[in-house]
Design a protein around this motif. Structure first.
Motif: not given
Length: 179
Positions: A42-49, A94-108
């Motif tokens: 993960t790169q922390g690029s949380d797009l949406m739940p 990628v699936k990312d966890d942020y503050r107890g929620k799951e998001y879809i994001g991008l990697t490099c």
């Protein structure tokens, strides 16, 4: 250890007319775990739940936005499920966890993994330039989400499918999420 010929994919028609049934990884000095790490860190690029992405349909259709055919339309590279990618997200998603929620994001890897298709073989180039169209996929995601908001039948399916994933308790909770 070089990466062997990998997965068999079911992509017969691709946007630019090329096609492939297998993927071969170039011997770039990366092993399997190096590639999988690059694809899914993960790169922390949380797009949406995450649940929203998993059930979101293409605008005006019932086919999933995340289908291999649709992601390949935007030139994102489909993958089979693995231990680090159990939902078979495309390379660089990628699936990312942020503050107890799951998001879809991008990697490099979303922008830096290329593939050349030749004689039915996709030749994967880790770290190379991707052919992915980030602008168009973001427009597509936005249009699909707007469609869900405006069309009752699509909204009902969306909410039902999100709730079925078990991370939301009510329709109100789903519809109140800011995306």
């Amino acid at each position: 250890m070089p990466i062997p010929i990998a997965v068999r994919l079911q992509l017969s028609k691709i946007l630019f007319g090329d096609s492939y049934k297998t993927v071969k990884y170039l011997d770039q000095g990366w092993n399997v775990s190096d590639s999988l790490w690059f694809y899914t860190i993960t790169q922390g690029s949380d797009l949406m739940p995450y649940d929203f992405f998993m059930v979101l349909e293409k605008t005006g259709e019932t086919k999933l936005f995340r289908s291999n055919e649709n992601m390949n339309f935007y030139r994102y590279l489909p993958q089979k499920a693995t231990s680090t990618n159990p939902d078979a997200l495309p390379v660089g998603w990628v699936k990312d966890d942020y503050r107890g929620k799951e998001y879809i994001g991008l990697t490099c890897a979303a922008c830096h993994t290329g593939q050349i298709n030749y004689n039915g073989v996709g030749i994967r180039i880790d770290g190379g330039p991707a052919s992915a169209d980030m602008e168009k996929i973001m427009e597509g995601l936005s249009a699909a989400l707007k469609y869900v908001r405006k069309h009752e039948e699509a909204r009902v399916r969306f909410v039902k499918d999100v709730l079925a994933r078990g991370n939301y308790k009510s329709e109100g909770e789903v519809l109140s999420r800011e995306i």
